[in-house]
Motif scaffolding. Structure first.
Motif, PDB file in Angstrom:
ATOM      1  N   GLN A 163      -8.150  20.662  46.935  1.00  0.00           N
ATOM      2  CA  GLN A 163      -8.393  20.997  45.532  1.00  0.00           C
ATOM      3  C   GLN A 163      -7.143  21.552  44.860  1.00  0.00           C
ATOM      4  OE1 GLN A 163     -10.245  24.451  44.340  1.00  0.00           O
ATOM      5  NE2 GLN A 163     -10.921  25.092  46.368  1.00  0.00           N
ATOM      6  N   TYR A 165      -4.319  20.435  44.825  1.00  0.00           N
ATOM      7  CA  TYR A 165      -3.558  19.323  44.240  1.00  0.00           C
ATOM      8  C   TYR A 165      -3.855  19.214  42.747  1.00  0.00           C
ATOM      9  CZ  TYR A 165      -2.032  14.374  43.854  1.00  0.00           C
ATOM     10  OH  TYR A 165      -1.414  13.190  43.520  1.00  0.00           O
ATOM     11  N   TYR A 166      -5.054  19.653  42.349  1.00  0.00           N
ATOM     12  CA  TYR A 166      -5.473  19.553  40.944  1.00  0.00           C
ATOM     13  C   TYR A 166      -5.310  20.891  40.242  1.00  0.00           C
ATOM     14  CZ  TYR A 166      -7.219  15.422  43.104  1.00  0.00           C
ATOM     15  OH  TYR A 166      -7.277  14.275  43.833  1.00  0.00           O
ATOM     16  N   GLY A 167      -4.274  21.624  40.654  1.00  0.00           N
ATOM     17  CA  GLY A 167      -4.025  22.952  40.134  1.00  0.00           C
ATOM     18  C   GLY A 167      -4.048  23.002  38.613  1.00  0.00           C
ATOM     19  N   VAL A 169      -6.043  21.910  36.540  1.00  0.00           N
ATOM     20  CA  VAL A 169      -7.329  22.254  35.943  1.00  0.00           C
ATOM     21  C   VAL A 169      -7.644  23.721  36.113  1.00  0.00           C
ATOM     22  CG1 VAL A 169      -9.227  20.713  35.455  1.00  0.00           C
ATOM     23  CG2 VAL A 169      -8.049  20.556  37.639  1.00  0.00           C
ATOM     24  N   GLY A 170      -6.868  24.364  36.970  1.00  0.00           N
ATOM     25  CA  GLY A 170      -7.107  25.777  37.178  1.00  0.00           C
ATOM     26  C   GLY A 170      -6.734  26.583  35.938  1.00  0.00           C
ATOM     27  N   HIS A 172      -6.430  27.528  31.913  1.00  0.00           N
ATOM     28  CA  HIS A 172      -7.521  27.541  30.959  1.00  0.00           C
ATOM     29  C   HIS A 172      -7.639  26.202  30.258  1.00  0.00           C
ATOM     30  CE1 HIS A 172     -10.016  28.907  27.546  1.00  0.00           C
ATOM     31  NE2 HIS A 172     -10.570  29.589  28.535  1.00  0.00           N
ATOM     32  N   VAL A 173      -8.868  25.791  30.084  1.00  0.00           N
ATOM     33  CA  VAL A 173      -9.157  24.449  29.591  1.00  0.00           C
ATOM     34  C   VAL A 173      -8.590  24.227  28.184  1.00  0.00           C
ATOM     35  CG1 VAL A 173     -11.402  24.918  28.551  1.00  0.00           C
ATOM     36  CG2 VAL A 173     -10.982  22.738  29.715  1.00  0.00           C
ATOM     37  N   SER A 174      -8.475  25.306  27.416  1.00  0.00           N
ATOM     38  CA  SER A 174      -8.029  25.141  26.031  1.00  0.00           C
ATOM     39  C   SER A 174      -6.596  24.609  25.947  1.00  0.00           C
ATOM     40  CB  SER A 174      -8.126  26.473  25.290  1.00  0.00           C
ATOM     41  OG  SER A 174      -7.322  27.423  25.960  1.00  0.00           O
ATOM     42  N   PHE A 176      -5.590  22.114  27.164  1.00  0.00           N
ATOM     43  CA  PHE A 176      -5.607  20.659  27.070  1.00  0.00           C
ATOM     44  C   PHE A 176      -6.135  20.154  25.738  1.00  0.00           C
ATOM     45  CE2 PHE A 176      -6.080  21.886  31.487  1.00  0.00           C
ATOM     46  CZ  PHE A 176      -4.934  21.315  31.992  1.00  0.00           C
ATOM     47  N   LYS A 177      -6.579  21.085  24.887  1.00  0.00           N
ATOM     48  CA  LYS A 177      -7.121  20.653  23.601  1.00  0.00           C
ATOM     49  C   LYS A 177      -5.995  20.095  22.742  1.00  0.00           C
ATOM     50  CE  LYS A 177     -10.227  22.926  21.167  1.00  0.00           C
ATOM     51  NZ  LYS A 177     -11.031  24.037  20.634  1.00  0.00           N
ATOM     52  N   ARG A 178      -6.308  19.036  22.041  1.00  0.00           N
ATOM     53  CA  ARG A 178      -5.295  18.475  21.161  1.00  0.00           C
ATOM     54  C   ARG A 178      -5.155  19.399  19.960  1.00  0.00           C
ATOM     55  NH1 ARG A 178      -6.770  13.757  18.740  1.00  0.00           N
ATOM     56  NH2 ARG A 178      -8.849  14.649  18.842  1.00  0.00           N
ATOM     57  N   ASP A 184      -3.767  10.289  16.539  1.00  0.00           N
ATOM     58  CA  ASP A 184      -3.681   9.532  17.784  1.00  0.00           C
ATOM     59  C   ASP A 184      -2.594   8.489  17.665  1.00  0.00           C
ATOM     60  OD1 ASP A 184      -7.068   9.701  17.313  1.00  0.00           O
ATOM     61  OD2 ASP A 184      -6.010  10.779  18.901  1.00  0.00           O
TER      62      ASP A 184
ATOM     63  N   THR B 169     -15.241  20.583  46.453  1.00  0.00           N
ATOM     64  CA  THR B 169     -14.478  21.246  45.408  1.00  0.00           C
ATOM     65  C   THR B 169     -13.379  20.314  44.896  1.00  0.00           C
ATOM     66  OG1 THR B 169     -14.886  23.179  46.723  1.00  0.00           O
ATOM     67  CG2 THR B 169     -13.447  23.461  44.859  1.00  0.00           C
ATOM     68  N   PHE B 170     -12.805  19.528  45.806  1.00  0.00           N
ATOM     69  CA  PHE B 170     -11.808  18.528  45.407  1.00  0.00           C
ATOM     70  C   PHE B 170     -12.460  17.444  44.528  1.00  0.00           C
ATOM     71  CE2 PHE B 170     -11.337  14.350  47.822  1.00  0.00           C
ATOM     72  CZ  PHE B 170     -10.553  13.689  46.890  1.00  0.00           C
ATOM     73  N   LYS B 173     -12.973  18.930  41.059  1.00  0.00           N
ATOM     74  CA  LYS B 173     -11.732  19.157  40.317  1.00  0.00           C
ATOM     75  C   LYS B 173     -11.075  17.859  39.869  1.00  0.00           C
ATOM     76  CE  LYS B 173      -9.592  23.515  40.860  1.00  0.00           C
ATOM     77  NZ  LYS B 173      -8.346  24.193  41.228  1.00  0.00           N
ATOM     78  N   ILE B 180     -10.794  15.492  31.336  1.00  0.00           N
ATOM     79  CA  ILE B 180      -9.983  16.257  30.374  1.00  0.00           C
ATOM     80  C   ILE B 180      -8.748  15.465  29.958  1.00  0.00           C
ATOM     81  CG2 ILE B 180      -8.567  18.341  30.101  1.00  0.00           C
ATOM     82  CD1 ILE B 180     -10.665  19.849  31.719  1.00  0.00           C
ATOM     83  N   LYS B 184      -8.013  13.946  25.935  1.00  0.00           N
ATOM     84  CA  LYS B 184      -6.832  14.101  25.073  1.00  0.00           C
ATOM     85  C   LYS B 184      -5.936  12.863  25.134  1.00  0.00           C
ATOM     86  CE  LYS B 184      -4.177  16.394  28.646  1.00  0.00           C
ATOM     87  NZ  LYS B 184      -2.798  16.646  28.911  1.00  0.00           N
ATOM     88  N   PRO B 187      -7.483   6.836  21.748  1.00  0.00           N
ATOM     89  CA  PRO B 187      -8.844   6.763  21.192  1.00  0.00           C
ATOM     90  C   PRO B 187      -9.810   6.040  22.135  1.00  0.00           C
ATOM     91  CG  PRO B 187      -7.219   6.183  19.523  1.00  0.00           C
ATOM     92  CD  PRO B 187      -6.470   6.339  20.809  1.00  0.00           C
ATOM     93  N   GLU B 248     -14.960  22.821  25.116  1.00  0.00           N
ATOM     94  CA  GLU B 248     -13.551  23.203  24.951  1.00  0.00           C
ATOM     95  C   GLU B 248     -12.606  22.028  25.120  1.00  0.00           C
ATOM     96  OE1 GLU B 248     -13.204  27.447  27.030  1.00  0.00           O
ATOM     97  OE2 GLU B 248     -11.529  26.814  25.755  1.00  0.00           O
TER      98      GLU B 248
END
Lengths: 185, 323, 252
Positions: A163, A165-167, A169-170, A172-174, A176-178, A184, B169-170, B173, B180, B184, B187, B248
């Protein structure tokens, strides 16, 4: 009549300093096939340095409760010739990740005698369950450095299965907000 | 393996049951060979084998996209993920086998349509974004359940769950990261991600099981330490964690009634369509027939392979004995 | 490294990577459909490993010419792929898949062992690493060939049929690329003629031991990696469908 092949108990050793531990079982046709299969199933991720397999049908398992009540089960296919037995023991009911661990080997004339000797010899901890396995039923992975490298080392490089490897996403999700108003492309 | 399954008609049943329940109350694990009520064994076999079948059937909707994964990295991750699901099925069948039921019997129950598996896998995977969404929502929901079951009183089930949780968990994630990223992205990517969330949200809520009022087994399972939370409790935890993250990420959820309740700190959801849930459970989901058919085909096409190795092994053993 | 050698090495790395990618694709088609759960897991390991090797070879090429491995995998047309025809053949039954994987594993293990002594150190290092897991595959697929060959009448018939079909195709693994001699002369890659000799010896012995007969007529033997079977177009159409669905996408 369908067959899913016999069941083999798998004992995995995580580091040279630790004992082989019962980690589960695999279905396989013959001893070497069982060993290959055990590697595929139980070493998808590190860690392991060695594996043993034994047919489930060759294992003599007895619980403390059974011994106390004098209800010891019959061992599978008793072998009358004296031989070497491997002894595994469970010493805790408390945590999940504890089952039977290898404690040692001894010479005995039968599984029952091996169990009796084990109860006299391995007294450093209370045994809640015993497994006695004839050494002749156990197939082991080779200990040569080449085999250890080939069987157990490559899993360490498969970082995409971790897991961490996907650091990304650890955070804060915001993050990634555009940003608003960004068009676009 | 276990030799003693107590029945209420046994003369010492009450005494042993009290002892058994006291062990669970002390937090001890029940292991193969220990005394246990027959009903405990029966419930465990039912749950564990259903769980194993779900992993195995669950390989199909995702496995179908391995050959279409859009990058080398995603392809690698997906093969590893679907492989883990096979591994989880494998661990779970083992846990059930310690209760005296065989792999052959369990497979027969699955292939004949007698056994149940998680209804979620009877929905189709229509686009690549479904793969990310399954990881985020479906595995996210599964982890909620599995984390609870890792505490289960039956040792082998609990051990399987500890291993499975570590690996899941992997899965969770990578799915979250994928959705996500697409949210972003271009389109087209964003529309694909939103469409997938729209289709999987409700089934993910349903897969955590019927409301507590419609779940007759729950009280006994909680008493015996098999489950430590009810379906509704687990579902609420899942929503509380996932709803804000999805919002979010700039995506929406297909529930007009969804709102955050300041007083309880919970996200309150609208009514779940249980008619759809029961239709899928009872075999009338969009993919029930296809999923079982795929399992039956693989099983039938593998029959000669299994036989060949069994014959080879028997011959080897004979030769060894003769020598 | 002069330009001509560099171009030859790029071509070689592409051929190596394409072989692994297409073989991994065929193996991965089994995921969820294997003859028993444990073998599903085993073949998924092999598919991941071969795909990993493809990534290694594309990566070495990238270091030479800055190419993007994902562009190479997902945006080249069939005519631009340089894999051998052997790996394109449909997965067939379990005997077909196991035999192909075995024949490929012997070749790969031998090639890698020799390539670990390459004068081009990035290649030598990569080969030394990759050969470790290849040794395990080989033990696995070798065991399968023996068991199917010496199993039932049906399993022997099926694996013999696979051998009859594959033997000619497998020979393409040893056909050098047009400029490969340059690389051999520089000690960058092993001489395929030597690899073939060792491969023939090893496979012949094991196949015979497994009760199989080598085809008297090797059949069709593809000679150029510019040519493909009819299967490659469809395979790529499937493999590339998502990536090409949104050509604007920068990240997948």
């Amino acid at each position: 009549m369908d067959t899913q092949w016999p069941r083999w108990e798998v004992f995995k050793q995580d580091t040279p300093a630790k004992p082989h531990q019962a980690v589960g079982s695999v279905h396989a046709a013959d001893p070497f096939h069982a060993l290959l299969t055990a590697r595929n199933v139980f070493a998808r991720r590190p860690q392991a340095v060695s594996m043993w397999v034994a047919p489930a049908s060759a294992i003599f398992s007895v619980t403390q409760e059974e011994l106390a009540e004098g209800q010891e089960p019959k061992p599978p296919a008793p072998d009358p010739r004296p031989s070497t037995f491997y002894v595994f023991r469970k010493t805790s009911h408390k945590r999940s990740m504890t089952f039977v661990d290898y404690v040692g080997e001894l010479e005995a004339a039968s599984p029952q005698q091996a169990l009796e000797l084990a109860r006299q010899r391995f007294t450093d901890a209370e045994a809640l369950a015993w497994w006695v396995v004839p050494a002749s039923s156990v197939t082991k992975s080779e200990n040569s450095p080449e085999t250890v490298e080939s069987w157990f080392a490559p899993a360490k490089d498969k970082t995409y299965k971790q897991q961490s490897y996907y650091g990304v996403v650890g955070s804060h999700v915001s993050k990634f907000k555009r940003p608003r108003g960004e068009d676009d492309e | 393996m276990p030799r003693k399954f107590g029945k209420p008609t046994d003369p010492d049943y009450e005494a042993r049951l009290a002892e058994f329940e006291a062990r669970i109350a002390r937090g001890e694990k029940i292991e193969p060979g220990d005394w246990m009520p027959e009903e405990y064994r029966r419930q465990l076999v039912r749950m564990i084998s259903q769980h194993a079948h779900s992993e195995v059937v669950g390989m199909l909707p995702e496995g179908a996209w391995i050959t279409r994964a859009p990058s080398l990295k995603r392809k690698m991750i997906l093969i590893a993920k679907v492989q883990d699901e096979a591994g989880h099925g494998q661990y779970l069948y083992h846990a059930a086998e310690t209760l005296g039921v065989t792999r052959e019997e369990m497979l027969e129950a699955l292939l004949s349509g007698k056994a149940k598996y998680s209804s979620i896998f009877n929905y189709p995977t229509l686009t690549w974004a479904d793969i990310g969404t399954i990881g985020w929502l479906v595995d996210g929901a599964a982890i909620k359940n599995q984390t609870m079951l890792a505490q289960c009183s039956y040792g082998p089930y609990s051990r399987a769950m500890v291993r499975i949780c570590a690996e899941e968990t992997f899965h969770h994630k990578q799915g979250k990261e994928m959705v996500i990223t697409y949210a972003k992205g271009t389109p087209k990517q964003r529309a694909m991600a939103q469409d997938a969330i729209n289709r999987w949200w409700w089934p993910a809520l349903m897969m955590l099981g019927p409301h507590d009022s419609d779940s007759p087994n729950t009280p006994t399972l909680v008493k015996w330490g098999v489950k430590t939370k009810t379906n509704d409790e687990v579902r609420q935890e899942f929503i509380n964690e996932h709803a804000p993250e999805i919002l979010e990420a700039g995506l929406t959820l297909p529930d007009p009634d969804l709102r955050y309740d300041e007083a309880t700190g919970n996200w309150v959801h609208g009514p779940i369509n249980w008619d759809e849930f029961w239709a899928v459970v009872n075999g009338n989901g969009p993919m029930n027939k296809e999923r079982l058919e795929a399992r039956r085909r693989a099983h039938a096409e593998g029959a000669w392979v299994r036989e060949a190795l069994a014959v080879y092994a028997a011959r080897k053993q004979q030769t060894a004995v003769a020598v | 490294m002069n330009e001509q050698v560099k171009q030859a090495l790029i071509a070689k790395l592409t051929a190596l990577a394409d072989d692994e990618l297409i073989l991994a694709h065929r193996d991965s088609e089994w995921t969820g459909h294997g003859p028993i759960l444990e073998e599903d897991i085993a073949l998924a390991n092999i598919a991941q490993d071969e795909l990993g090797h493809a990534t290694v070879w594309y990566g070495l090429r990238s270091a030479l010419d800055g190419s993007d491995p994902d562009r190479l995998a997902f945006f080249r047309d069939a005519g631009e792929f340089r894999n051998c025809e052997f790996v394109e053949l449909p997965r067939g039954d379990w005997a077909f898949t196991m035999l192909r994987q075995y024949l490929f594993d012997v070749y790969e293990a031998l090639w890698l062992s020799a390539a670990a002594r390459s004068t081009y150190s990035p290649l030598a290092e990569a080969a030394a690493k990759v050969v470790r897991e290849e040794r395990f595959h080989l033990q696995h697929t070798q065991a399968w060939v023996e068991r199917l060959g010496l199993g039932t009448e049906e399993s022997r018939r099926r694996i013999q049929a696979a051998l009859d079909e594959q033997w000619g195709y497998a020979q393409q693994l040893f056909v050098p690329l047009p400029d490969e001699a340059l690389l051999v002369a520089e000690g960058i890659v092993p001489d395929l003629a030597e690899v073939k000799e060792a491969w023939l010896e090893r496979t012949t012995e094991h196949l015979r031991k497994s009760g199989l007969e080598l085809p008297l007529q090797p059949g069709y033997q593809p000679a150029s990696r510019q040519m493909h079977t009819e299967h490659l177009w469809s395979l790529l159409a499937e493999m590339q469908s998502t990536a090409r669905w949104d050509a604007e996408a920068k990240v997948w």
